[in-house]
Design a protein around this motif. Structure first.
Motif, mmCIF file in Angstrom:
data_model
loop_
_atom_site.group_PDB
_atom_site.id
_atom_site.type_symbol
_atom_site.label_atom_id
_atom_site.label_comp_id
_atom_site.label_asym_id
_atom_site.label_seq_id
_atom_site.Cartn_x
_atom_site.Cartn_y
_atom_site.Cartn_z
ATOM 1 N N LEU B 289 4.265 -12.090 -7.516
ATOM 2 C CA LEU B 289 5.086 -10.909 -7.318
ATOM 3 C C LEU B 289 4.393 -9.771 -8.059
ATOM 4 N N ALA B 290 3.958 -8.765 -7.308
ATOM 5 C CA ALA B 290 3.283 -7.648 -7.946
ATOM 6 C C ALA B 290 4.324 -6.674 -8.486
ATOM 7 N N GLU B 291 3.843 -5.513 -8.897
ATOM 8 C CA GLU B 291 4.741 -4.524 -9.485
ATOM 9 C C GLU B 291 5.791 -4.060 -8.481
ATOM 10 N N LYS B 292 6.958 -3.714 -8.956
ATOM 11 C CA LYS B 292 8.023 -3.252 -8.078
ATOM 12 C C LYS B 292 7.643 -1.917 -7.428
ATOM 13 N N ALA B 293 8.153 -1.720 -6.218
ATOM 14 C CA ALA B 293 7.850 -0.491 -5.485
ATOM 15 C C ALA B 293 8.254 0.729 -6.301
ATOM 16 N N ASN B 294 7.335 1.669 -6.377
ATOM 17 C CA ASN B 294 7.612 2.893 -7.110
ATOM 18 C C ASN B 294 7.272 4.085 -6.217
ATOM 19 N N PRO B 295 8.283 4.729 -5.643
ATOM 20 C CA PRO B 295 8.024 5.820 -4.699
ATOM 21 C C PRO B 295 7.315 7.008 -5.336
ATOM 22 N N LEU B 296 7.230 7.035 -6.655
ATOM 23 C CA LEU B 296 6.613 8.190 -7.319
ATOM 24 C C LEU B 296 5.157 7.949 -7.651
ATOM 25 N N LEU B 297 4.698 6.706 -7.478
ATOM 26 C CA LEU B 297 3.356 6.406 -7.941
ATOM 27 C C LEU B 297 2.610 5.549 -6.914
ATOM 28 N N THR B 298 1.622 6.146 -6.273
ATOM 29 C CA THR B 298 0.784 5.345 -5.385
ATOM 30 C C THR B 298 -0.250 4.641 -6.235
ATOM 31 N N PRO B 299 -0.386 3.332 -6.099
ATOM 32 C CA PRO B 299 -1.391 2.622 -6.897
ATOM 33 C C PRO B 299 -2.797 3.097 -6.565
ATOM 34 N N ALA B 300 -3.682 2.969 -7.528
ATOM 35 C CA ALA B 300 -5.050 3.468 -7.348
ATOM 36 C C ALA B 300 -5.764 2.720 -6.224
ATOM 37 N N HIS B 301 -5.622 1.407 -6.204
ATOM 38 C CA HIS B 301 -6.267 0.646 -5.144
ATOM 39 C C HIS B 301 -5.188 -0.051 -4.349
ATOM 40 N N ILE B 302 -5.035 0.337 -3.123
ATOM 41 C CA ILE B 302 -4.031 -0.335 -2.312
ATOM 42 C C ILE B 302 -4.657 -0.807 -1.020
ATOM 43 N N LYS B 303 -4.402 -2.060 -0.719
ATOM 44 C CA LYS B 303 -4.939 -2.637 0.507
ATOM 45 C C LYS B 303 -3.849 -3.411 1.195
ATOM 46 N N PRO B 304 -3.866 -3.395 2.516
ATOM 47 C CA PRO B 304 -2.879 -4.207 3.230
ATOM 48 C C PRO B 304 -3.275 -5.676 3.169
ATOM 49 N N GLU B 305 -2.543 -6.527 3.869
ATOM 50 C CA GLU B 305 -2.938 -7.927 3.988
ATOM 51 C C GLU B 305 -4.261 -7.985 4.759
ATOM 52 N N TRP B 306 -4.965 -9.110 4.597
ATOM 53 C CA TRP B 306 -6.324 -9.189 5.150
ATOM 54 C C TRP B 306 -6.380 -8.940 6.641
ATOM 55 N N TYR B 307 -5.291 -9.272 7.363
ATOM 56 C CA TYR B 307 -5.382 -9.139 8.821
ATOM 57 C C TYR B 307 -5.241 -7.698 9.292
ATOM 58 N N PHE B 308 -4.939 -6.801 8.370
ATOM 59 C CA PHE B 308 -4.942 -5.384 8.740
ATOM 60 C C PHE B 308 -6.144 -4.650 8.169
ATOM 61 N N PHE B 309 -7.047 -5.402 7.503
ATOM 62 C CA PHE B 309 -8.225 -4.767 6.908
ATOM 63 C C PHE B 309 -9.003 -3.934 7.930
ATOM 64 N N TRP B 310 -9.186 -4.512 9.108
ATOM 65 C CA TRP B 310 -10.032 -3.834 10.087
ATOM 66 C C TRP B 310 -9.435 -2.496 10.504
ATOM 67 N N THR B 311 -8.100 -2.448 10.647
ATOM 68 C CA THR B 311 -7.489 -1.176 11.027
ATOM 69 C C THR B 311 -7.632 -0.169 9.886
#
Lengths: 244, 377
Positions: B289-311
């Motif tokens: 379980l990663a950090e709780k959603a914080n609408p005020l702070l976009t994380p520095a590195h954000i990636k979707p699940e691997w199957y959306f990497f290509w998009t």
């Protein structure tokens, strides 16, 4: 054929949150490094019975002989049988039609059945609620001067219930306002000096003893809280039920 | 004068509505059941037990059943997880934490659900590649390929809504990015995004919508598509292939084996293998379980699940609108591919261009995926 059964047991901490450490934390939990992640965790809180069986073939004839075919050579060609067996050569048809396969079939079904039973047990355990935790603590209720003499005064407790605190002159009584009969709210009738339950006419003394109505028939008194006076202040001992 | 005694009512043949009389069952209970459930077992056996071509003895040809099996795992674990999940932005994360840390076996079920979703997407992709490169989508199976593309899209949508429910940082910002991507669709984008989010931006409605999509609409959709997929597949039968080796041996070599019990056994072995793999993955790499959603702070590195990497990589390489349009066009091409292939082969019957195009597409997707996986930005 080999049948085996065993029981893994490791003690642990009954309640990891209570601050008491009831277990032995070994630095190198297992004596060999092949359990992977388990090595970091150690064996704790384990009660795990297991059993199983394995069956090994005796070699020789595998399944039924090939049916006789119209073609003259192929069926007899010995090279054809030297192919590595495909998946379906270990097949259910052989198990079902061979008398010798009966035991294998039985074991296989038992294996699948035990997997299903294990998963069902897990799901039931998952759905069944955890045991509620009862917490006892003493909290501040009110300044002693706050409770008027002779009259009951309700105080809302943290769990939402109400304690009726009455200064009977001789004593401070704190009663739950929940009727022990069927859970209605009782109220203090100053004129009579009693507690009355409006639902079925239960009547209670100032100290909570049932004197009339269904509660008296059943011999159930109002629940009493312990109230302690420390200096000028009153403290009450409450018990809370927490559903984790 | 003697009259032939009428047969006891129990032995009178049962006739299903509009069908032929059924031969009476052997046991008394069988006959009782037959009267209540008048099924023509003979016909049922015929339709459910078609002979299967011999090449299905090989693992590689049995991938189609894998996503279906994983889907049942998903349904079972998903139903259990929904007992404790609360689709409310203020409680969702906490309820997931509770399932993972407090409820007995919750961590296990959640890990199985998470891993099974990943495996399901991988299995769908592998199955699709097998069908593509063996040309099994060709006439008369074009429609089934199109249903398959629908299933692929539904599975992706499942994955996306699924990890949005956890309400960790990735969930929130993934949904944000997806919403803005939807907005970039020309003409209808704004309306579509509003419909998806239940408002101008991500709010209280969004999580409820994703939840209902994930546990109500998508399961119904995938069940319908799956039923159609399997029905068409059964009606056509397994594609018969001309193998190089078989051609050398001669035409009478076409061998089959019965669906039951032989093929069922193969699928059972695959199923047990999957269960074993899932258990190992769930125990060794439980869903965290990663950090709780914080609408005020976009994380520095954000990636979707691997199957959306290509998009994601494609989005970075092209512009927003171009990426959305090209991915949509790519999806459309995949959907109507059987007809494109047919047109190509009508002009150049011996052409292997389809395979080459497929290889190019796979390579491109792989490159984009790996690129995104290794790049930090």
């Amino acid at each position: 054929m080999r049948a085996f059964a065993g029981y893994d047991f490791a003690t642990g901490d009954k309640n990891p949150a209570d601050g008491k450490r009831q277990e032995f934390f070994n630095f190198l939990p297992t004596n060999h490094p092949h359990y992977g992640y388990m090595d970091y965790e150690g064996w704790r809180n384990i009660r795990s019975p297991y059993s199983g069986a394995s069956l090994y073939g005796q070699g020789g004839r595998r399944g039924r002989p090939e049916p006789v075919r119209a073609g003259p050579v192929r069926a007899a060609d010995p090279r054809r049988r030297r192919f590595p067996p495909g998946l379906s050569d270990v097949n259910l048809r052989v198990l079902m039609e061979n008398r010798r396969g009966f035991l294998s079939r039985l074991l296989m079904m038992a294996g699948l059945g035990s997997v299903a039973a294990g998963v069902s047990a897990m799901a039931t355990r998952y759905l069944y609620p955890l045991k509620a935790v009862r917490l006892k603590r003493r909290i501040f209720l009110a300044p002693a001067a706050d409770v008027p003499a002779g009259k009951g005064r309700p105080y809302r407790l943290p769990d939402g219930s109400t304690a009726l605190v009455t200064d009977t002159g001789a004593d401070l009584v704190a009663l739950s306002d929940v009727c022990p009969h069927l859970g209605c709210k009782v109220r203090y009738e100053g004129a009579q000096g009693n507690f009355v339950c409006p639902c079925h006419g239960g009547l209670f003394e100032k100290d909570g003893t049932a004197i009339a109505g269904p509660p008296a028939d059943e011999g159930k008194n109002l629940k009493r809280y312990a109230v302690t006076r420390v200096g000028e202040n009153l403290f009450i001992d409450i018990e809370e039920t927490v559903q984790p | 004068m003697t009259t032939a005694a009428p047969p006891p009512p129990d032995l009178e043949p049962v006739t299903p509505h509009g069908g032929r009389p059924l031969p009476p069952a052997r046991t008394r209970f069988g006959r009782w059941l037959q009267r209540r459930v008048p099924v023509d077992l003979e016909a049922l056996r015929y339709y459910s037990n078609e002979p299967v071509p011999n090449h299905l003895k090989h693992w590689w040809w049995c991938l189609g059943g894998t996503p279906a099996m994983l889907f049942t795992v998903q349904a079972a674990t998903g139903i259990l997880l929904s007992f404790y999940y609360v689709p409310d932005p203020s409680q969702a994360y906490e309820s997931v934490r509770r399932v993972s840390e407090v409820v007995p076996f919750g961590w296990f079920l959640r890990s199985i659900h998470r891993w099974s979703s990943n495996l399901m997407i991988a299995a769908v992709i592998l199955h699709m590649m097998r069908v593509f490169f063996t040309g099994a989508y060709r006439k008369p199976r074009e429609l089934n390929w199109m249903i398959g593309i629908g299933l692929l899209g539904t599975t992706f949508f499942f994955g996306f809504t699924g990890y949005s429910l956890v309400y960790e940082q990735l969930s929130y910002w993934g949904a944000t990015v997806a919403g803005n991507l939807t907005e970039a669709v020309p003409l209808i984008g704004t309306y579509l995004a509003r419909l998806l989010r239940g408002g101008e931006m991500i709010g209280d409605n969004t999580l409820t919508r994703f939840f209902i999509l994930h546990i109500g609409i998508l399961p119904a959709l995938i069940t319908a598509l799956l039923a159609g997929h399997i029905l068409l597949f059964r009606l056509h039968g397994v594609t018969e292939f001309e193998f190089e080796s078989a051609r050398l041996r001669g035409p009478e070599e076409k061998k089959t084996f019965p669906f039951f019990p032989d093929h069922v056994m193969t699928e059972l072995i695959i199923g047990i293998g999957l269960a074993f793999l899932l258990t190992c993955l769930a125990v060794i790499f439980p869903a965290g379980l990663a950090e709780k959603a914080n609408p005020l702070l976009t994380p520095a590195h954000i990636k979707p699940e691997w199957y959306f990497f290509w998009t994601f990589r494609w989005l970075k390489l092209t512009g927003l609108t171009l990426a959305v349009l090209s991915i949509g066009f790519f999806g459309f091409l995949a959907l109507v591919w059987p007809f494109i292939d047919q047109a190509i082969r009508r002009r150049r019957p011996a052409s292997e261009i389809s395979v080459k195009i497929g290889l190019a597409a796979v390579c491109a997707l792989l490159v984009l995926t790996v690129w995104e996986a290794v790049a930090t930005h």
